[in-house]
Design a protein around this motif. Structure first.
Motif, mmCIF file in Angstrom:
data_model
loop_
_atom_site.group_PDB
_atom_site.id
_atom_site.type_symbol
_atom_site.label_atom_id
_atom_site.label_comp_id
_atom_site.label_asym_id
_atom_site.label_seq_id
_atom_site.Cartn_x
_atom_site.Cartn_y
_atom_site.Cartn_z
ATOM 1 N N VAL A 167 124.149 65.982 -93.124
ATOM 2 C CA VAL A 167 123.703 66.169 -94.505
ATOM 3 C C VAL A 167 123.528 67.664 -94.756
ATOM 4 O O VAL A 167 122.779 68.335 -94.034
ATOM 5 N N ILE A 168 124.220 68.180 -95.754
ATOM 6 C CA ILE A 168 124.201 69.610 -96.064
ATOM 7 C C ILE A 168 123.701 69.786 -97.497
ATOM 8 O O ILE A 168 124.299 69.255 -98.435
ATOM 9 N N CYS A 169 122.591 70.505 -97.658
ATOM 10 C CA CYS A 169 121.962 70.648 -98.976
ATOM 11 C C CYS A 169 122.217 72.024 -99.580
ATOM 12 O O CYS A 169 122.132 73.034 -98.881
ATOM 13 N N CYS A 170 122.510 72.049 -100.881
ATOM 14 C CA CYS A 170 122.767 73.310 -101.589
ATOM 15 C C CYS A 170 121.725 73.612 -102.657
ATOM 16 O O CYS A 170 121.849 74.614 -103.367
ATOM 17 N N GLU A 171 120.712 72.765 -102.815
ATOM 18 C CA GLU A 171 119.678 73.014 -103.813
ATOM 19 C C GLU A 171 118.989 74.351 -103.532
ATOM 20 O O GLU A 171 118.738 74.693 -102.373
ATOM 21 N N LEU A 172 118.667 75.084 -104.584
ATOM 22 C CA LEU A 172 118.119 76.431 -104.412
ATOM 23 C C LEU A 172 116.604 76.386 -104.208
ATOM 24 O O LEU A 172 115.820 76.886 -105.004
ATOM 25 N N ILE A 173 116.207 75.740 -103.118
ATOM 26 C CA ILE A 173 114.813 75.751 -102.696
ATOM 27 C C ILE A 173 114.790 76.057 -101.206
ATOM 28 O O ILE A 173 115.734 75.746 -100.483
ATOM 29 N N ASP A 174 113.719 76.678 -100.763
ATOM 30 C CA ASP A 174 113.604 77.057 -99.364
ATOM 31 C C ASP A 174 113.577 75.803 -98.494
ATOM 32 O O ASP A 174 112.924 74.819 -98.827
ATOM 33 N N LYS A 175 114.303 75.851 -97.369
ATOM 34 C CA LYS A 175 114.327 74.734 -96.417
ATOM 35 C C LYS A 175 114.721 73.436 -97.111
ATOM 36 O O LYS A 175 114.103 72.377 -96.900
ATOM 37 N N CYS A 205 121.806 61.854 -86.895
ATOM 38 C CA CYS A 205 122.040 62.533 -88.169
ATOM 39 C C CYS A 205 121.505 63.959 -88.108
ATOM 40 O O CYS A 205 120.539 64.235 -87.407
ATOM 41 N N THR A 206 122.137 64.846 -88.839
ATOM 42 C CA THR A 206 121.653 66.226 -88.931
ATOM 43 C C THR A 206 121.423 66.581 -90.388
ATOM 44 O O THR A 206 122.140 66.105 -91.281
ATOM 45 N N PHE A 207 120.425 67.412 -90.633
ATOM 46 C CA PHE A 207 120.098 67.881 -91.980
ATOM 47 C C PHE A 207 120.153 69.408 -91.952
ATOM 48 O O PHE A 207 119.335 70.048 -91.289
ATOM 49 N N SER A 208 121.110 69.994 -92.660
ATOM 50 C CA SER A 208 121.340 71.441 -92.617
ATOM 51 C C SER A 208 120.943 72.102 -93.931
ATOM 52 O O SER A 208 121.502 71.798 -94.992
ATOM 53 N N SER A 209 120.003 73.025 -93.846
ATOM 54 C CA SER A 209 119.631 73.828 -95.011
ATOM 55 C C SER A 209 120.677 74.917 -95.215
ATOM 56 O O SER A 209 121.236 75.445 -94.251
ATOM 57 N N THR A 210 120.929 75.249 -96.464
ATOM 58 C CA THR A 210 121.932 76.285 -96.750
ATOM 59 C C THR A 210 121.469 77.180 -97.887
ATOM 60 O O THR A 210 120.514 76.876 -98.612
ATOM 61 N N GLU A 250 122.560 76.727 -92.011
ATOM 62 C CA GLU A 250 121.721 76.663 -90.819
ATOM 63 C C GLU A 250 122.078 75.375 -90.066
ATOM 64 O O GLU A 250 121.667 74.282 -90.462
ATOM 65 N N ALA A 251 122.875 75.517 -89.006
ATOM 66 C CA ALA A 251 123.366 74.306 -88.331
ATOM 67 C C ALA A 251 123.859 74.637 -86.932
ATOM 68 O O ALA A 251 124.185 75.783 -86.618
ATOM 69 N N GLY A 252 123.940 73.593 -86.112
ATOM 70 C CA GLY A 252 124.432 73.721 -84.758
ATOM 71 C C GLY A 252 125.925 73.497 -84.673
ATOM 72 O O GLY A 252 126.617 73.259 -85.676
ATOM 73 N N GLU A 253 126.434 73.521 -83.450
ATOM 74 C CA GLU A 253 127.868 73.446 -83.215
ATOM 75 C C GLU A 253 128.469 72.134 -83.693
ATOM 76 O O GLU A 253 129.619 72.083 -84.135
ATOM 77 N N VAL A 269 128.784 81.694 -93.383
ATOM 78 C CA VAL A 269 128.017 82.274 -92.283
ATOM 79 C C VAL A 269 127.165 81.182 -91.656
ATOM 80 O O VAL A 269 126.375 80.524 -92.343
ATOM 81 N N TRP A 270 127.330 80.996 -90.347
ATOM 82 C CA TRP A 270 126.537 79.992 -89.624
ATOM 83 C C TRP A 270 125.319 80.676 -89.007
ATOM 84 O O TRP A 270 125.449 81.702 -88.335
ATOM 85 N N LEU A 271 124.147 80.105 -89.238
ATOM 86 C CA LEU A 271 122.907 80.716 -88.770
ATOM 87 C C LEU A 271 122.058 79.709 -88.009
ATOM 88 O O LEU A 271 122.101 78.502 -88.283
ATOM 89 N N ASP A 272 121.277 80.230 -87.067
ATOM 90 C CA ASP A 272 120.295 79.398 -86.377
ATOM 91 C C ASP A 272 118.980 79.358 -87.146
ATOM 92 O O ASP A 272 118.233 78.382 -87.063
ATOM 93 N N ASP A 273 118.692 80.437 -87.898
ATOM 94 C CA ASP A 273 117.460 80.526 -88.689
ATOM 95 C C ASP A 273 117.785 81.219 -90.003
ATOM 96 O O ASP A 273 118.342 82.315 -90.027
#
Length: 479
Positions: A167-175, A205-210, A250-253, A269-273
């Motif tokens: 699950v990849i979220c694009c809403e403009l809120i932190d986390k 399942c994974t939840f990735s903030s973006t 923000e996601a893993g491999e 850009v892939w980030l850990d944090d």
């Protein structure tokens, strides 16, 4: 002129539906779907999208009339030179309205091919609803929809680990994705869903903030006929955007391998944090936009570029960023300055008519999210208020004042506008009115009046704007 559909587009490609997208608005179509189309073209990503309309009313029927195809027109600067590119988006295989086509919508969510869910349901979309019924067809909120469908997917595949979703979220809120997952888990607990489901949710399942970045003015209503004539199609869903794009995820491999947009040469850009990256982008780009809106509109400008062509306005924003915003962001100072210069240069894009009135939507929540952190950090580090950021709030209060100098009608949460209108209509002084508005945590989520001297400073700027003019007040703030 030809209609745009499967009959008029020769040899349209079809792709397996790997991605379910909650949101059919301009941004997702000109950003996410454009990227997926690029990846299909360049690296044979071979992924199709089904768009889900999050609300009962939306664009699904318009999409279906064009067999879910449309054009994205990008305009801007690339390698220092003007560039215009138009792309036919054909990766969207279908669009569904779950309020009218629930069975079809559920079938897509439970498909074996599905791997990824992407959303932009606006800042209000990832939220809690009292007494949410996850058994409704469909549930009202986006988290409610996700809880119900993830549970049905878990049941259908008997908890198979390889049937989890990214699950990849694009809403403009932190986390954004963390908050979505938090609400989904709350709803699972409230509805007594079994522990094995929660374990599957956490493990499969994974939840990735973006964080997303592309200016998308949307449908080019002013010159749509000329664009359609150039395309040769009667495309009623054309989306115009700037060429620049950036997606930080923000996601893993495991997610990176499923969604290899960077391999297609895209600015992903892939980030850990995400924290440091988010602070930089939200405070510089979004904070500048939010501060620019009331100042630009009160100065009589319609678009971002028109406002930035006004030397006084552009000097105000540039100095605000350099003197007040950047000093409160962690990181290499030279790189931060270069980043800010690149961001602000985009405001001069001659191809994009980015209307300030469009950006003004929900300015109250935008200001407290994007600009107030600079106020807090400046006070904490220097003991003083940042004058230019503080001035932006004063301009916003004047813009939201009934009977403001330009006849502007604010578009924001009706309940909050009602509160502000009643305060402005009272017989109290401007100082008392400003303090009443700033101390109301229903408007801001916090009490802004707790910052020492903040209400008084804002009120002083409000009086200056009302008694003199925005131009006079700006000139004084820039001395």
């Amino acid at each position: 002129m030809k209609a745009l559909n499967n009959e008029t587009v020769q040899a349209r490609k079809t792709y397996p539906v790997k991605i379910l997208q909650f949101g059919e608005g301009n941004f997702l179509r000109a950003f996410v779907d454009w990227m997926i189309q690029q990846a299909n073209n360049k690296i044979d990503y071979n992924a199709g999208v089904v768009i889900v309309q999050p609300l009962a009313n939306g664009l699904v029927e318009m999409l279906k009339k064009q067999d879910c195809m449309y054009h994205v027109s990008l305009q801007g600067i690339k390698d220092g030179k003007p560039v215009e590119e138009t792309e036919l988006i054909e990766c969207v295989m279908d669009a569904v309205n779950p309020y009218a086509e629930y069975a079809k919508y559920e079938e897509y969510f439970l498909s074996e091919d599905l791997e990824i869910v992407i959303s932009n349901t606006t800042e209000a979309g990832i939220s809690r609803i009292d007494d949410e019924d996850i058994n409704a067809l469909p549930p009202k909120s986006y988290p409610g929809k996700m809880t119900a469908l993830l549970y049905k997917r878990y049941k259908k595949y008997a908890g198979a680990a390889d049937k989890g979703l990214s699950v990849i979220c694009c809403e403009l809120i932190d986390k954004n994705a963390d908050i979505l997952k938090e609400i989904v888990l709350e709803l699972a607990e409230q509805n007594n869903l079994e522990a094995d489901f929660i374990n599957w949710l956490n493990s499969a399942c994974t939840f990735s903030s973006t964080l997303v970045d592309r200016i998308v003015p949307g449908f080019p209503k002013d010159n749509i006929k000329e664009i359609q004539a150039e395309l040769g199609y009667e495309d009623n869903l054309v989306v115009v955007g700037e060429y620049f794009h950036l997606w930080a995820i923000e996601a893993g491999e495991n997610v990176r391998s499923k969604f290899p947009m960077d391999s297609a040469g895209l600015n992903v850009v892939w980030l850990d944090d995400m924290k440091a990256f988010r602070d930089k982008k939200v405070r510089v780009l979004n904070g500048s936009h939010t501060a620019l809106v009331p100042v630009g509109l009160l100065c009589g400008h319609e678009t971002v570029k028109e406002a930035f062509d006004d030397e006084t306005v552009s000097t105000y924003i540039k100095s605000m960023v350099a003197e007040e915003v950047l000093p409160n962001i962690e990181g290499d100072k030279e790189k931060l300055v270069a980043f800010a210069d690149e961001i602000l240069e985009r405001f001069f894009n001659p191809y994009i008519r980015h209307f300030l009135k469009d950006i003004s939507l929900n300015s109250l929540s935008k200001w407290v999210t994007r600009d107030f952190p600079t106020v807090k950090d400046t006070v904490a580090s220097t003991g003083k208020l940042p004058k230019k950021v503080t001035f932006s709030l004063a301009a916003l209060l004047v813009l939201y004042k009934p009977g403001n100098p330009i006849g502007f009608e604010a578009k924001d949460t009706p309940e909050l506008l009602e509160i502000i209108n009643s305060v402005w209509a009272s017989d109290s002084s401007v100082e008392e009115k400003v303090q009443s508005i700033l101390s109301n945590d229903k408007i801001w989520g916090i009490n802004l009046d707790e910052v020492p001297g903040f209400s008084a400073a804002v009120a002083g700027y409000v009086n200056n704007i009302l008694d003199n003019s925005i131009q006079s007040a700006l000139a004084e703030i820039l001395k």
